[in-house]
Structure formats: structure tokens, C-alpha cells
Design a protein around this motif. Structure first.
Motif, PDB file in Angstrom:
ATOM      1  N   GLU A  25      -0.445  -8.215 -32.335  1.00 29.23           N
ATOM      2  CA  GLU A  25       0.683  -7.731 -31.529  1.00 29.23           C
ATOM      3  C   GLU A  25       0.701  -6.206 -31.461  1.00 29.23           C
ATOM      4  OE1 GLU A  25       1.250  -9.836 -34.247  1.00 29.23           O
ATOM      5  OE2 GLU A  25       1.251 -11.665 -33.065  1.00 29.23           O
ATOM      6  N   ILE A  26       0.329  -5.576 -32.576  1.00 27.18           N
ATOM      7  CA  ILE A  26       0.295  -4.116 -32.615  1.00 27.18           C
ATOM      8  C   ILE A  26      -0.799  -3.599 -31.684  1.00 27.18           C
ATOM      9  CG2 ILE A  26      -0.188  -2.110 -34.084  1.00 27.18           C
ATOM     10  CD1 ILE A  26       1.111  -3.752 -36.393  1.00 27.18           C
ATOM     11  N   GLN A  45       0.459  -3.834 -28.136  1.00 27.63           N
ATOM     12  CA  GLN A  45       1.447  -2.800 -27.825  1.00 27.63           C
ATOM     13  C   GLN A  45       0.787  -1.435 -27.686  1.00 27.63           C
ATOM     14  OE1 GLN A  45       4.641  -3.103 -26.919  1.00 27.63           O
ATOM     15  NE2 GLN A  45       4.570  -0.910 -26.551  1.00 27.63           N
ATOM     16  N   THR A  53      -0.732  -2.011 -42.107  1.00 31.26           N
ATOM     17  CA  THR A  53      -0.844  -1.757 -40.673  1.00 31.26           C
ATOM     18  C   THR A  53       0.123  -0.681 -40.187  1.00 31.26           C
ATOM     19  OG1 THR A  53       0.660  -3.582 -40.199  1.00 31.26           O
ATOM     20  CG2 THR A  53      -1.695  -4.073 -40.170  1.00 31.26           C
ATOM     21  N   GLU A  77      -0.836   1.983 -37.373  1.00 31.25           N
ATOM     22  CA  GLU A  77      -0.018   2.044 -36.163  1.00 31.25           C
ATOM     23  C   GLU A  77       0.528   3.461 -35.935  1.00 31.25           C
ATOM     24  OE1 GLU A  77       3.833  -0.272 -34.240  1.00 31.25           O
ATOM     25  OE2 GLU A  77       3.207  -0.734 -36.284  1.00 31.25           O
ATOM     26  N   ARG A  93      -0.528   5.867 -32.752  1.00 31.11           N
ATOM     27  CA  ARG A  93       0.481   6.390 -31.820  1.00 31.11           C
ATOM     28  C   ARG A  93       0.380   7.909 -31.694  1.00 31.11           C
ATOM     29  NH1 ARG A  93       3.911   1.763 -32.952  1.00 31.11           N
ATOM     30  NH2 ARG A  93       4.002   0.725 -30.932  1.00 31.11           N
TER      31      ARG A  93
END
Length: 83
Positions: free
Chosen positions: A3-4, A7, A49, A53, A57
Motif C-alpha cells: 500500500e505504501i 501511495q 517501513t 516511507e 517522501r
């Protein structure tokens, strides 16, 4: 983590319209993997994670709009991101 990755791919696509969805996902997967392996080689304990993440970003924000230019100058990634 799936999912990360999804995104982060969306965020990279928003930052860089020059990338296809497939290439954006490839970039995210490559950079995340590279970060994790470099972090481990440096002797740091795995922080989960959330750290990956956060770093991804930051990289998207800083370099996302120009990331497609990097492949042509780095043979480590160029062959993976060819059209």
C-alpha cells in the motif's frame, strides 16, 4: 508495504508527469530497495517501513520532478528504466 508503494507511486506521478505509472512504480521500488540495503550495510538496525516511507517522501519532494533525468546518467538504473 504494498500500500505504501502504491501511495508513493501516486505521489511521484503527481510530482512528475513525465513518468508512466510503471516507471514511477519501478523508481519507487528501486529507491526503496537501495535505501534499505544501504541502511543495512551501514550497520543500522532496521527501523521499519515508516523510515523508508519518510525518506522516500523526502526524495519525491526534492527530486521527483527531475528523477527521469537521472536514469540516463546512471547505468545502474538506466537499463531498468528504458522505454
Amino acid at each position: 508495504m504494498k500500500e505504501i508503494i502504491e501511495q508513493l507511486t501516486i505521489e511521484l506521478l503527481e510530482k512528475n508527469p513525465n513518468l508512466s505509472e510503471e516507471k514511477a512504480r519501478t523508481w519507487i521500488e528501486l529507491l526503496a530497495s537501495d535505501f534499505e540495503s544501504s541502511y543495512a550495510k551501514a550497520g543500522y538496525d532496521y527501523q521499519g517501513t515508516a523510515v523508508v516511507e519518510k525518506v522516500m517522501r523526502q526524495w519525491i519532494e526534492s527530486y521527483g520532478d527531475k528523477i527521469h533525468e537521472f536514469a540516463s546518467t546512471n547505468p545502474k538504473y538506466a537499463h531498468l528504466l528504458k522505454d
